[in-house]
Each structure stands twice: as C-alpha cells, then as structure tokens.
Design an enzyme around this catalytic site. Structure first.
Site, PDB file in Angstrom:
ATOM      1  N   HIS A  22       0.941  -1.316  -0.090  1.00  0.00           N
ATOM      2  CA  HIS A  22      -0.053   0.110  -0.121  1.00  0.00           C
ATOM      3  C   HIS A  22       0.954   1.252  -0.001  1.00  0.00           C
ATOM      4  CE1 HIS A  22      -3.364  -2.626   1.793  1.00  0.00           C
ATOM      5  NE2 HIS A  22      -3.598  -2.088   0.687  1.00  0.00           N
ATOM      6  N   ARG A  48      -6.649   6.080   1.508  1.00  0.00           N
ATOM      7  CA  ARG A  48      -6.451   5.378   2.596  1.00  0.00           C
ATOM      8  C   ARG A  48      -5.153   5.734   3.176  1.00  0.00           C
ATOM      9  NH1 ARG A  48      -7.527  -1.023   1.105  1.00  0.00           N
ATOM     10  NH2 ARG A  48      -6.373  -0.472  -0.682  1.00  0.00           N
ATOM     11  N   ASP A 214     -13.668  -7.060  -2.965  1.00  0.00           N
ATOM     12  CA  ASP A 214     -12.867  -6.898  -1.725  1.00  0.00           C
ATOM     13  C   ASP A 214     -13.404  -5.850  -0.961  1.00  0.00           C
ATOM     14  OD1 ASP A 214     -10.722  -6.237   0.198  1.00  0.00           O
ATOM     15  OD2 ASP A 214      -9.601  -7.600  -0.825  1.00  0.00           O
ATOM     16  N   GLU A 240     -15.676 -10.615   0.034  1.00  0.00           N
ATOM     17  CA  GLU A 240     -14.379 -10.826   0.947  1.00  0.00           C
ATOM     18  C   GLU A 240     -14.251  -9.565   1.903  1.00  0.00           C
ATOM     19  OE1 GLU A 240     -10.754 -11.441  -1.380  1.00  0.00           O
ATOM     20  OE2 GLU A 240      -9.454 -10.194  -0.115  1.00  0.00           O
ATOM     21  N   GLU A 268      -7.523 -12.388   5.537  1.00  0.00           N
ATOM     22  CA  GLU A 268      -6.195 -11.616   5.395  1.00  0.00           C
ATOM     23  C   GLU A 268      -5.635 -10.960   6.684  1.00  0.00           C
ATOM     24  OE1 GLU A 268      -7.462  -9.028   2.234  1.00  0.00           O
ATOM     25  OE2 GLU A 268      -6.044  -7.434   2.839  1.00  0.00           O
ATOM     26  N   ASP A 291      -2.171 -14.457   4.695  1.00  0.00           N
ATOM     27  CA  ASP A 291      -1.106 -13.576   4.035  1.00  0.00           C
ATOM     28  C   ASP A 291       0.133 -14.274   4.890  1.00  0.00           C
ATOM     29  OD1 ASP A 291       1.125 -11.878   3.624  1.00  0.00           O
ATOM     30  OD2 ASP A 291      -0.501 -10.665   2.769  1.00  0.00           O
ATOM     31  N   HIS A 318      -3.542 -14.524   0.494  1.00  0.00           N
ATOM     32  CA  HIS A 318      -3.742 -13.139   0.263  1.00  0.00           C
ATOM     33  C   HIS A 318      -2.047 -12.793  -0.367  1.00  0.00           C
ATOM     34  CE1 HIS A 318      -2.956  -8.867   1.439  1.00  0.00           C
ATOM     35  NE2 HIS A 318      -3.919  -8.587   0.524  1.00  0.00           N
ATOM     36  N   GLU A 338      -3.718 -15.618  -5.649  1.00  0.00           N
ATOM     37  CA  GLU A 338      -4.053 -14.104  -6.040  1.00  0.00           C
ATOM     38  C   GLU A 338      -2.784 -13.580  -6.780  1.00  0.00           C
ATOM     39  OE1 GLU A 338      -4.826 -11.490  -2.613  1.00  0.00           O
ATOM     40  OE2 GLU A 338      -5.459 -10.032  -3.768  1.00  0.00           O
TER      41      GLU A 338
END
Ligand SMILES: C[C@H](O)[C@H](O)CC(=O)C(=O)O
Ligand SMILES: [Mg+2]
Length: 392
Positions: A22, A48, A214, A240, A268, A291, A318, A338
């Site tokens: 991110h 975010r 998601d 999700e 996740e 994850d 994830h 994924e």
C-alpha cells in the site's frame, strides 16, 4: 557434514512498495477512494494513505549463516518491526542451526505472547521464518517448494485484484476482484455506485470470468447482506472481508444470509492457527486468505492450511508474491492464487513487490511456473535504499 549456524540477523526498513504494497505513490488505484472502516469519517474517504495505511513501510529481515550464505524475507512492519526483530527475536535465531526452524518459531511466538499474538509481532515472526526458509533453501540448493514436500501441480493459476478486471481477463487471469469503493456511510447513492461498477465490469468480461468484491473490513452486516444479495445478478463469486476481522459472529451470520453459491471469504487480517481456528470452527468462511508474510510465515501457514483442509475450506493466500507461490504449489487445497495488480492503473502486469525484488516472477497469460532457483528465488534490488535503524 555439520549444518551451518546462523551468525547474524539484520532488520532493515525500506519505503515505496514491497511487502507494504500500500506504500505507493499518489494516483494509484489502490488509494483511490477504497471503502475502509475509516470511511465513516468523511475526511478519510478518498485516500487510505490519509489515515496512515502506509505508515509502517516494508521490513526486510536478513539471516546470515556462518558459511556466508544469506537468506532474507519481507513483511509489513517498518521501524517498529525492525526494533522487535533486532532487540527481541534475533536472540532465538543467532547461534541456532539453519535447520532449527520449528524451535525458533516456537520460541519467537512464546516469548512475544505478552505483547504479540497478532499484528506486527507476528508479522515479524513471519519475516524471520520466511528468511530461515530462504536460507535453508539456498544452503541445500533447493527451492522452498521442494523443502515443503514438492509440487502437486506444474503451474499456478491466478485471479487478479485491481481496478480493471476487464483488462485482467485479456491478460489471461481467470477472475477479477474489485476494490469496493463506497461503504455504509455513503448511503444508497454509494451502494448504487458500487453496483453500477460491478454491472459495467460484468458487461465487459466474459461469462466464464469470475468477479468478486474486496470490502477491506468496511461494512456492517446489514450493508454486506444487501450488497451480496444485489450483486448476485452479476454472478458475484465471493464477498471478501466484508466485516471487521474480530466479528466472527457477523461472518457466520453473513454466510447464512448470502445467496446460494456465493462465497464469504476472509482471513487476510487474521494471525496464526489460533485465529484461523475460530474462523473455521465458527463457520465464518467458504475460503480463507491468510497472508504468509503476516500470519506466521510458512511454518504457521502449513498448520493453518492443514486445519482448513480438515474443515473442507480452501486456502487462497492473500498476495505475498513468491512467499505464497512456493506454498500454493505444494498444496492441493490451494487450487489457485491471487495476483495483486501493482501497476498504478492496473492495466499491466508488474511484479507484486516491485521494485524491491529482482527476479520476482510474474504470471504470463495468468499462469506461472515457479522457478527452481534455490530459496524463494529472489534477490534484493540494490537500488532500493535499505535503512537499518537498530542493531543489537
Ligand atoms: C484492494 C484491497 O483493498 C487491498 O488493498 C488488497 C486486498 O485486500 C487483497 O488483495 O485482497
Ligand atoms: Mg482482500
């Protein structure tokens, strides 16, 4: 032959992508008005990063054996994680034989229970565990998947997460997961905008290409139920992380409420077999998504996967790039993978942890043969500036 021992553990922080995927520049789809639990507050709806999603950054852990071989791995934990690894976890690793992975895991977990169990502490344990697997693979000259028992299939098949499932289909992916953009606080108008997006993507992809949402922990049970019911006409495959991760009861209820055939998925933001035990025993999910860079590393993912298998629940980890690929290849109950589209507009395939890793493999035509290179088969990009804030 005497097994080498670990001589030194080092923890570095790096900014701009990597395990903290991110941590991207502005104008990236991943930060473009994505629904979150913070979207209740209007100031934090459009980005975010504004509420600190990328505040930690990527942590890189290196473990060096006394024969000079270096293993490494990454997680999301930044400078606080560097402190935990250097000042606390390193003591269980340095001096241990490179094969001592289980004992090191147990000591790291047991010694951090008083402040750990979930979150950054277990992210750090994950990075050390994965670095140990990388080191052992390099010493034995084997890919990590061989250390895990070997492949159960020749190649991996991927779905893509990103803003452009229509392009993902053209690139060969089998399905696309869209970031939900509007949460309950944006009312009926937001719900309509979400459904319009899904409808327009459905029109642009073929019938066989699956679409999922998601929701990144952003909804409440009522909104999630309505979203699931109204998404059914577009053939939504799964919803999700609809609810906050501690709401095990809400997930179990959502599963009872969604239309037949639609999956409720989560995991996740769950840690260790103990967290997943709750999800599985309470019937919270049709598929779990640990994850491996966060949930406790490969040592713990193997336990989570076995537990899920006994419950008949598939495990689709994830993100997490090569660290997932080596695991998924060895497990029948992980039938696909994924791929997070890290291109800013999600229109091209770029390596998931770009620019941190060199030799990071990517799916071509939605498929990937995991290279046989020893360890996880990746190198640190010398152009990424690593900062070591603490030593021990
Ligand atoms: C797109 C999601 O909000 C998040 O950034 C990634 C994620 O949850 C996933 O890949 O799954
Ligand atoms: Mg997700």
């Amino acid at each position: 032959m005497a097994m080498p021992k670990v001589r030194e553990v080092r923890a570095y922080v790096v900014r701009g992508g990597g395990a903290d995927y991110h941590d991207q520049a502005e104008q990236h789809w991943i930060d473009d008005h994505v629904a979150t639990p913070m979207a209740y507050y209007p100031d934090y709806r459009d980005s975010r990063q504004k509420f600190g999603l990328n505040v930690l950054g990527t942590l890189v852990v290196e473990v060096e054996a006394d024969d000079g071989t270096v293993g490494f791995a990454t997680t999301t934990a930044g400078e606080p994680g560097a402190y935990i690894v250097e000042k606390h976890l390193a003591r269980f690793v340095e001096g241990a034989p490179v094969t001592s992975i289980e004992k090191i895991w147990d000591q790291m977990y047991a010694s951090t229970l008083y402040y750990g169990r979930k979150g950054i502490a277990v992210n750090c344990i994950s990075a050390v565990d994965l670095a140990m697997y990388d080191l052992l693979g390099k010493i034995r000259q084997e890919p990590v998947y061989a250390l895990l028992g070997g492949p159960v299939r020749d190649e991996l098949v991927f779905y893509a997460t990103g803003a452009r499932p229509d392009i993902a289909e053209k690139l060969g992916f089998v399905g696309g997961k869209l970031p939900l953009q509007h949460g309950p606080a944006e009312g009926p108008e937001g719900l309509r905008a979400n459904l319009d997006k899904l409808a327009s993507m459905r029109e642009r992809v073929s019938e066989d290409f699956f679409l999922s949402w998601d929701c990144w922990m952003s909804l409440d049970l009522d909104y999630a139920t309505r979203l699931a019911q109204r998404s059914a006409e577009f053939g939504l495959r799964w919803i999700e992380e609809a609810l906050p991760p501690d709401d095990y009861w809400g997930y179990a209820e959502l599963r009872r409420r969604v239309p037949t055939g639609m999956w409720v998925t989560t995991g996740e933001h769950e840690w260790t077999r103990f967290g997943f035990r709750l999800l599985l025993e309470m019937g919270c999910a049709d598929m779990i998504q640990p994850d491996v860079n966060w949930c406790g590393g490969i040592t713990e993912l193997a336990r989570i996967s076995a537990l899920a298998d006994a419950h008949g629940v598939p495990v689709i980890p994830h993100g997490s790039s090569v660290y997932s690929y080596h695991f998924v290849l060895t497990r029948r109950n992980s039938p696909f993978s994924e791929f997070l589209m890290m291109h800013p507009q999600a229109t091209e395939v770029v390596p998931m942890f770009h620019p941190l890793l060199l030799d990071e493999p990517v799916p071509v035509g939605g498929r990937l043969r995991v290279p046989e290179t020893p360890g996880f088969g990746v190198r640190l990009n010398p152009e990424c500036a690593l900062h070591r804030p603490y030593t021990h």
